[in-house]
Design a protein around this motif. Structure first.
Motif, PDB file in Angstrom:
ATOM      1  N   VAL A 246       0.863  -1.189   0.000  1.00 18.45           N
ATOM      2  CA  VAL A 246       0.000   0.000   0.000  1.00 18.45           C
ATOM      3  C   VAL A 246       0.889   1.226   0.000  1.00 18.45           C
ATOM      4  O   VAL A 246       1.819   1.321   0.776  1.00 18.45           O
ATOM      5  CB  VAL A 246      -0.910  -0.019   1.241  1.00 18.45           C
ATOM      6  N   ALA A 268      -1.157   3.421  -7.139  1.00 15.01           N
ATOM      7  CA  ALA A 268      -1.303   3.864  -5.750  1.00 15.01           C
ATOM      8  C   ALA A 268      -0.902   2.781  -4.785  1.00 15.01           C
ATOM      9  O   ALA A 268      -0.582   3.050  -3.634  1.00 15.01           O
ATOM     10  CB  ALA A 268      -2.753   4.273  -5.519  1.00 15.01           C
TER      11      ALA A 268
ATOM     12  N   SER B 592      -9.628   5.677  -2.098  1.00 12.51           N
ATOM     13  CA  SER B 592      -9.258   4.593  -3.010  1.00 12.51           C
ATOM     14  C   SER B 592      -7.765   4.398  -3.101  1.00 12.51           C
ATOM     15  O   SER B 592      -7.305   3.337  -3.504  1.00 12.51           O
ATOM     16  CB  SER B 592      -9.830   4.850  -4.398  1.00 12.51           C
ATOM     17  N   SER B 593      -6.988   5.407  -2.745  1.00 18.30           N
ATOM     18  CA  SER B 593      -5.547   5.185  -2.895  1.00 18.30           C
ATOM     19  C   SER B 593      -4.976   4.412  -1.737  1.00 18.30           C
ATOM     20  O   SER B 593      -3.947   3.773  -1.879  1.00 18.30           O
ATOM     21  CB  SER B 593      -4.822   6.515  -3.059  1.00 18.30           C
ATOM     22  N   ASN B 594      -5.656   4.407  -0.556  1.00 16.24           N
ATOM     23  CA  ASN B 594      -5.014   3.654   0.516  1.00 16.24           C
ATOM     24  C   ASN B 594      -5.859   2.487   0.993  1.00 16.24           C
ATOM     25  O   ASN B 594      -5.447   1.761   1.872  1.00 16.24           O
ATOM     26  CB  ASN B 594      -4.637   4.560   1.692  1.00 16.24           C
ATOM     27  N   ASP B 596      -8.107  -0.780  -0.425  1.00 15.97           N
ATOM     28  CA  ASP B 596      -8.612  -1.504  -1.588  1.00 15.97           C
ATOM     29  C   ASP B 596     -10.104  -1.662  -1.549  1.00 15.97           C
ATOM     30  O   ASP B 596     -10.770  -1.744  -2.574  1.00 15.97           O
ATOM     31  CB  ASP B 596      -7.975  -2.894  -1.663  1.00 15.97           C
ATOM     32  N   ARG B 599     -11.821   1.241  -2.924  1.00 19.04           N
ATOM     33  CA  ARG B 599     -11.713   1.173  -4.387  1.00 19.04           C
ATOM     34  C   ARG B 599     -12.732   0.203  -4.960  1.00 19.04           C
ATOM     35  O   ARG B 599     -13.355   0.447  -5.986  1.00 19.04           O
ATOM     36  CB  ARG B 599     -10.311   0.697  -4.738  1.00 19.04           C
ATOM     37  N   GLU B 602     -16.057   1.777  -5.006  1.00 17.17           N
ATOM     38  CA  GLU B 602     -16.191   2.693  -6.151  1.00 17.17           C
ATOM     39  C   GLU B 602     -16.475   1.916  -7.407  1.00 17.17           C
ATOM     40  O   GLU B 602     -17.330   2.287  -8.211  1.00 17.17           O
ATOM     41  CB  GLU B 602     -14.905   3.502  -6.342  1.00 17.17           C
TER      42      GLU B 602
END
Lengths: 310, 683
Positions: A246, A268, B592-594, B596, B599, B602
């Motif tokens: 991450v 990301a 969403s970047s950290n 899952d 995400r 979404e």
């Protein structure tokens, strides 16, 4: 009422926003890279073409995209001739020679036995060897790794354990409960082991617990790498441990525990690191994760360029 | 009668002789014929030469006597009186002889003259005869030549050639036996034939003339009939107006519209024709009308002389005004701009009625100098709609028709040639004037048959019927669906602002019966605010969020967890689904970047939207997406593993039925709802 032609493009745009590349594999000749995403597609990239001096924008796109499975493709593995892809309850084999052409079909499909139809297991890790049924994990197995010198396989799973199995007998040889060790466990993140890599006597594993270097003979952790985020994939490379997880960074870690470098990457979060030992350039590393772009490194210090899923 | 006087008078003697002879003749006129000089008969007998000799002698004698007399007289008169008398008598005798001789001479002369005269007369007569004859000869010669030159009129007649003549003429005329040998007869025969032919033709001509007269008369009659028909037809039309209205077939109205349509500029005319045709053929709810002033439209096309006069007048006026107004160049430029952006006085209106009686009014204008068409839109709803605050922009005329076709913003003029015109008058872009002129969308140009190829100026673009026809049906359908989707959204927004996510009965099966998370807030946000949010960068980079789209912020809450969702609503709403970007505030900020799972949530609404479209027109997509978000938030919060370091029970007990909590390398939660069974599984 939906207009037919733009809807494909509309859906694709949104898919690409949310795609994750879950696995990569290098071709036996070293010239191609296969990458699989969670929509069931495998894309073949001409890696050597993209690395060459006259590479243009088209070289950075997939040479072919194969709709391999109906579900997400969780893992890829390569042999001399075949590419194996693992998805929800099935493994398909593809011939490397034919993957580039249109209308490529899988060579065979195997379904590993499952207890009930509702729980179709996903094939999370593939390594090429004989098959035994190895029973032991309480929960799903995240990752499988083969030991080099000894005929053993390591597996790490959701239950937080790393088990070693003997390939000849199929018996569990060793059990390491990672989460029970104070140094590395991080209960707020969970106890799942996602990444596992091994080299001779050493093993590095991480996930919910922190990334740790273990000495297998003694079964003790030697170094805990201080990475805050859970790591998804780790590799031994020369005298470094490469890991990604991450956070948009590739970590270069020394065995002593120092962080030698933290290289920014496009996705990301990283899910898959792939080294290409047989490619003409010596050190080619491709990393992929939560993005339709796959970063290519020729020098571990910085990103060279990106290949993109279309 | 002295001798001297007789000598002197000799020449006159004849006359005096003649005179007294005449005098005597006068007396004895009747004797004249009887008086016959004896000398006349002696004349022929005596010889003239002798007479001459005698004369000379006599004269000499006389002279001698005279001389003697004289002599005597000189001697003395008395002495010689007897001799003088003798001599005198002799001289008198001589005088008598002389007289006789004179007479003879005279008579000779006379005879001579008479003879000459006679001869002369004869000669004259002969001469005259000769002349006469000569004249006659000449005359006759002339006649002969005339006769020889005579062209008989028959030679002027073009006769049929000989072969034809023998072919065509009947034998009694052509008489080949005779005519072949004698040219005269041949010619006569030919002339006969000619005459006969001409007679026949003359008869035919007469017949044709009579028939022509007849036909002319018939034409006259028919013309009168027709001309009397026109006013009658008009009266019938007038009489049928009430019937038309009663039967709802407004032919007259349509006719009047076509009349006005003739004054439309070509693109508007094409649009009018195509739209009426489409309306009549396929779509009864489409009504086309023309508005504007026809007189002004007619005034635009005045004949050239008038306009030239006007131009010269206006030029003169302009010069004057520019002299007076020189400081204010800006005003001049303004006028030029207004001139460039002038609209044609006529405009075409299209009214699209939908099933629920909402009407979309479109007014199409034509900018003459720029050769583009613009459209203004207005919506009238069947019933009063409660306007939600966030729905303010949905039906605004400015943005209602945005991006009907992808990428068609309507802010730039589609005619590349306009750029040069704009440069001349200092207009930067047409977008400054869009509010009053209307939007020049590309589909509007296509409906008017104007096709502008991209970025390449062309000389003239003329209105094309086939282009308009091919786009008409699609555009009308798109317009309708646009209006209906906007109205549906309008209603939905009204409900969303109250915190209720309206889910229709057909879509209930997509969601479990109990969903605890609630929609708390729904607001519209401007594009700049959206762009500043940290978790929307991916969407903007992927090109899915542009400044023509509409942006909203939704807030879903459950307990202490707050989920913020930034929504991009594409103008082509339900075919192009909205894109959500999520940010969960619960024990830290997750997006969403950290995470899952965020995400995955979404992608549940952004990628797997096909099931959420709902019944056919698919306008419920947004509300279904929101409901799904509430549902997956529930699952997320309930399946969160218990953190042993934290004391106390879980904030959200698990109520949803899930088969497996974690799956795959991403360790995703089960977000997919299976309908009849009611449990959650992974995709």
């Amino acid at each position: 009422m939906a207009l037919s032609s733009p809807s494909g493009g509309v859906r694709r745009a949104r898919q690409l926003l949310h795609v994750s590349v879950l696995a990569q594999s290098a071709s036996p000749c070293g010239r191609f890279l296969a990458a699989a995403n969670d929509f069931g597609e495998i894309a073949i990239f001409g890696l050597s073409a993209a690395l060459s001096a006259e590479a243009k924008e088209e070289n950075r796109r997939a040479v072919a995209v194969v709709r391999a499975h109906n579900g997400p493709v969780y893992s890829l593995a390569s042999t001399e001739r075949l590419l194996l892809s693992g998805s929800d309850g099935e493994i398909r084999a593809w011939s490397w020679a034919e993957l580039g052409r249109k209308g490529c079909r899988e060579l065979w499909t195997r379904r590993p036995p499952c207890r009930s139809s509702l729980e179709v297991p996903e094939i999370n890790g593939l390594e090429v060897n004989q098959r035994h049924e190895l029973r032991g994990h309480q929960d799903l197995v995240h990752v499988v790794a083969l030991r080099e010198q000894l005929p053993q396989v390591l597996s790490g799973g959701e239950d937080g354990t790393v088990r070693l199995w003997d390939l000849r007998t199929g018996a569990q040889v060793q059990l390491i409960e990672v989460h029970k060790y104070q140094e590395c466990s991080r209960p707020q993140l969970g106890k799942w082991i996602r990444c596992l890599a091994t080299e001779s006597d050493w093993m590095v594993c991480g996930g919910g617990p922190a990334l740790t270097l273990w000495h297998l003979r003694s079964g003790t952790p030697t170094t805990v790498f201080g990475l805050a985020q859970p790591q998804h994939h780790a590799l031994f490379h020369q005298d470094l441990v490469l890991s990604g997880g991450v956070g948009p960074a590739l970590h270069l870690l020394q065995l002593s525990g120092d962080v030698r470098g933290k290289v920014p990457v496009t996705p990301a979060a990283l899910r898959s690191l792939c080294l290409h030992p047989r490619s003409p350039e010596h050190q080619v590393l491709t990393v992929a994760g939560n993005s339709p772009k796959i970063d290519v490194f020729t020098n571990l210090g910085y990103r060279a360029f990106s290949l993109s899923f279309t | 009668m002295s001798s001297e006087s007789s000598k002197k008078r000799k020449p006159k003697v004849i006359r005096t002789d003649g005179a007294p002879a005449e005098g005597k003749r006068g007396k004895g006129d009747t004797d004249q014929d009887v008086r016959y000089y004896s000398e006349e008969s002696e004349v022929d007998l005596r010889d003239p030469i002798k007479d001459y000799e005698l004369y000379r002698e006599t004269c000499q004698e006389l002279q001698r006597l005279m001389a003697e007399i004289q002599e005597l007289k000189s001697r003395g008169i008395k002495e010689n009186a007897s001799e003088i008398d003798e001599r005198r008598v002799q001289s008198c005798v001589h005088f008598m002889t002389l007289k006789k001789l004179n007479r003879l001479a005279h008579i000779r002369l006379k005879k001579g003259r008479d003879q000459t005269h006679e001869a002369k007369q004869k000669v004259d007569a002969y001469h005259l005869q000769l002349q006469n004859l000569l004249y006659e000869v000449m005359h006759l010669q002339k006649e002969i030549t005339k006769c020889l030159e005579f062209k008989s009129k028959h030679e002027e007649i073009e006769l049929v050639s000989l072969e034809e003549f023998y072919k065509e003429a009947p034998p009694e005329i052509s008489r080949p036996a005779i005519t072949l040998t004698e040219p005269h007869q041949q010619t006569l025969a030919r002339l006969d034939w000619e005459l006969e032919q001409r007679k026949r033709l003359a008869e035919k001509y007469k017949e044709c003339l009579t028939s022509k007269e007849k036909i002319l008369k018939e034409i006259e009659v028919k013309k009168e009939y027709l001309s009397s028909l026109q006013p009658r037809l008009n009266s019938i039309m007038q009489a049928s107006l009430p019937v038309q209205e009663y039967l709802f077939m407004p032919f007259d109205q349509a006719h009047k519209q076509y009349e006005t349509a003739r004054h439309l500029p070509p693109p508007l005319y094409v649009l009018f024709v195509q739209a009426s045709a489409y309306g009549q053929a396929c779509d009864k709810k489409l009504v086309v009308a023309i508005e504007g002033s026809v007189e002004e439209a007619k005034a635009l096309y005045k004949p050239p002389e008038d306009s030239q006069d006007d131009e010269s007048d206006s030029d003169a006026e302009e010069e004057q005004t520019t002299k007076r107004r020189r400081p204010t160049l800006g005003v001049q430029l303004d006028d030029k701009r207004k001139e460039m952006l002038k609209r044609h006085p006529l405009s075409v209106t299209l009214d699209l009625k939908c099933k629920d009686d909402n009407v979309l009014h479109l007014t199409f204008h034509y900018l003459m100098n720029l050769n583009v068409m613009t459209v203004k839109a207005k919506v009238t709803t069947a019933m009063e709609m409660t306007t939600a605050i966030s729905a303010g922009d949905l039906l605004s005329p400015d943005s209602l028709l945005n991006c009907l076709y992808p990428g068609d913003h309507g802010r730039k003029t589609p005619n590349p040639a306009n750029q040069f015109q704009f440069d001349k008058v200092g207009i930067l872009t047409l977008s400054d004037y869009v509010t009053e002129l209307g939007h020049p969308y590309v589909w509007v140009q296509k409906l008017g048959g104007l096709h502008f190829p991209k970025d390449q100026p062309q000389h003239t673009v003329a209105a094309d019927n086939s282009l308009s026809a091919s786009h008409m049906e699609l555009t009308v359908k798109l317009l309708r669906s646009r209006l209906q989707s906007r109205l549906a959204l309008h209603k939905q927004f009204a409900s969303l602002e109250h915190g209720v996510v309206p889910v229709s009965s057909e879509c209930q099966q997509l969601f479990p019966t109990k969903i605890v998370s609630r929609l708390v807030k729904w607001t519209a946000i401007p594009y700049e605010d959206y762009a500043e949010l940290p978790y929307t960068k991916d969407v903007i980079e992927a090109g899915l969020a542009e400044d023509t789209h509409l942006y909203y912020m939704a807030l879903i809450e459950r307990g202490t967890a707050k989920l913020q969702a930034a929504v991009v609503l594409n103008p082509g709403y339900s075919t192009l689904p909205p894109v959500f970007s999520l940010c969960l505030n619960w024990k830290g900020e997750r997006n969403s970047s950290n995470d899952d799972n965020i995400r995955a949530m979404e992608s549940e609404v952004n990628v797997y939207y096909k099931e959420l479209w709902g019944p056919k027109p698919g306008y419920q997509l947004l509300t279904n997406q929101l409901q799904r978000l509430c549902m997956v938030l529930d699952v997320y919060l309930e399946t969160e593993p218990h953190d042993p370091s934290v004391e106390g029970p879980k904030e959200f007990p698990q109520e949803k039925m899930c088969l497996r909590l974690v799956r795959g390398p991403l360790r995703l939660k089960p977000f997919k709802f299976n309908y009849p069974q009611g449990f959650f599984s992974h995709r």
